[in-house]
Write an enzyme that holds these catalytic residues in place. Structure first.
Site: not given
Ligand code: ARG
Length: 468
Positions: A293, A300
């Site tokens: 990932k 965010e």
């Protein structure tokens, strides 16, 4: 829990002479703001210095007292900066903590400092000074962000990407043009910060508790010494006004909203389905379970922190609503939202500057998506208007039918042959293919403020002049 805070006696000499008993523990706790308003120490000391110098100049304090106070306040400032200062919650707030320490250090002259003022005009002045600096700090970082966006835009004047509406590909645009949209938003945010700063820059000092004072003070002198444009015009308003804080936080909330939209675009653009940009390693995070990932946590969080900045604005608006004039202790609740809003905004701006500076764009991926989804359908309709003289509404219908045909064939509009075009509108010639390419499409949008590289080049030069 009936135990009283041991230091509560410390308050007695300053303002509890009329009481026989100490405050209850919960009273002391709800009343105390020092944990958060100690951030105002530098502003509080600056205000006291200006006030004391004015009292001396007006003959209200002796020069000797003035010197003792000035030196004493400097020592207090040094102690706080060195982390040696003992903040005492029983002394409620930053104003009384500093005053008590001054008195402890220099004795009687310290007790004369509070002549012709109140904590009410003191706190209004302190907070204005803090908000003024915060607005300037936000403006600096907004300019940094504009500079980062402009620098990236300069590299991508010819980079074609899909422009979206409803997050559906709409018309091809250039990446530079898209980035410059944010430069405009942050430019307006800077304008709002500047407006808020200009409006707040009147000095409340000298309003005292609410009614002014019987001493012959010089409010112009204190205003000048603290960099205000002038003193406030009404003593009651001076200690009641918190709209300067609300206006500043409103400007912060709008800027946060813009940052949040940009952050959301980074999240979308960096997702594998889009692959328009890659955030640097320095601004990406890993997963604790999935080794592959590469998460856009900073983007965010910029998006997420918008909630607390908007929340701060709502908190302030709600706190002040319905307060009778002049001061009420509710106003002590103004500080944490203001601090939190600007701390969050500045952090978000710094993170966003880093992300924009570091990111790598992928023009191939952008171009591939820009060329799919019949993105030049509007150009085809415009051609029908220009060359065949169709009314736009009819042209729209013709191209709509062409798109349907293309979808039946499972291809894009420009992959249809001339014969296919002519089944829908026999007058179409192969001249229409000239406008179906995305580079042509982009170059043709040359109207004022449009996306054509030629326009964008000029817009970039103008943006540099206007903002940097
Ligand atoms: N700590 C107080 C505040 O933040 C200072 C003003 C206190 N004034 C008063 N009248 N109790 O609002």
């Amino acid at each position: 829990m009936t135990e009283r805070p041991s230091a509560s006696k410390a308050q007695a000499p300053l303002l509890r002479a009329r009481f026989a008993a100490d405050p209850a523990e919960a009273m002391a706790r709800i009343n105390s703001s020092i944990e958060f308003d100690k951030r105002l120490y530098a502003e509080d000391i600056a205000g006291s210095q200006a006030h004391a110098a004015m009292l001396v100049a007006q003959g209200i304090l002796s020069a000797a007292d003035g010197t003792a106070i000035a030196d004493g306040l400097e020592s207090v400032g040094r102690e706080i900066e060195a982390g040696e200062f003992q903040f005492d919650p029983a002394l409620e707030d930053i104003h009384m903590n500093i005053e008590a320490r001054l008195i402890a250090l220099i004795g009687e002259p310290g007790k004369r400092l509070h002549t012709a003022r109140s904590r009410n005009d003191q706190v209004a002045t302190d907070l204005k000074l803090w908000v003024r600096a915060a607005l300037e700090g936000a403006d600096d970082r907004l300019r940094d962000l504009q500079a980062a966006l402009i620098a990236r835009a300069e590299e991508h004047i010819e980079t074609v990407m899909p422009g979206f509406t409803h997050l559906q590909p709409a018309q091809p645009i250039t990446f530079a043009h898209h980035l410059l949209a944010y430069v405009e938003m942050f430019g307006r945010d800077r304008g709002r910060m500047a407006d808020a700063r200009a409006r707040l820059n009147e000095c409340p000092l000298g309003a005292a508790a609410l009614a002014g004072t019987s001493f012959d003070i010089d409010r112009d002198a204190t205003a000048r010494a603290l960099g205000f444009d002038r003193p406030t015009a009404n003593s009651i308003d001076s200690v009641s006004d918190r709209d300067f804080a609300m206006e500043a936080v409103a400007a912060a909330a709008l800027a946060a909203g813009h940052l949040s939209r940009l952050a959301e675009e980074l999240v979308v653009w960096s997702s594998p389905g889009f692959g328009f940009v890659r955030l640097s390693d320095a601004f990406s995070t890993g997963s604790s379970i999935m080794p592959q990932k590469r998460n856009p946590d900073a983007a965010e969080l910029v998006r997420g922190k918008t909630g607390r900045i908007v929340g701060a604005l709502v908190a302030l608006l709600t706190t002040i609503k319905g307060l009778t004039l002049a001061y009420a202790k509710d106003m002590q609740e103004d500080k944490e939202p203001v601090f939190d809003a600007f701390d969050s905004l500045i952090l978000c701006l710094e993170a966003m500057v880093g992300m924009i500076r570091d990111l790598t764009a992928d023009p191939e991926r952008m171009r591939a998506m820009a060329g799919s989804g019949h993105a030049t359908a509007t150009d085809a309709a415009d051609w029908l208007v220009r060359v065949l003289g169709l009314p736009f509404r009819e042209a729209h219908g013709v191209v709509g039918r062409l798109v349907r045909l293309a979808e039946e064939r499972g291809c894009d509009l420009e992959a249809l042959g001339l014969a296919d075009f002519q089944t829908i509108e026999p007058r179409i010639t192969d001249g229409i293919f000239d406008v179906l390419g995305i580079d042509r499409s982009v170059a043709s949008r040359n109207s004022l403020a449009g996306t054509a590289p030629e326009r964008v080049r000029a817009a970039l030069a103008r943006a540099r002049e206007r903002f940097l």
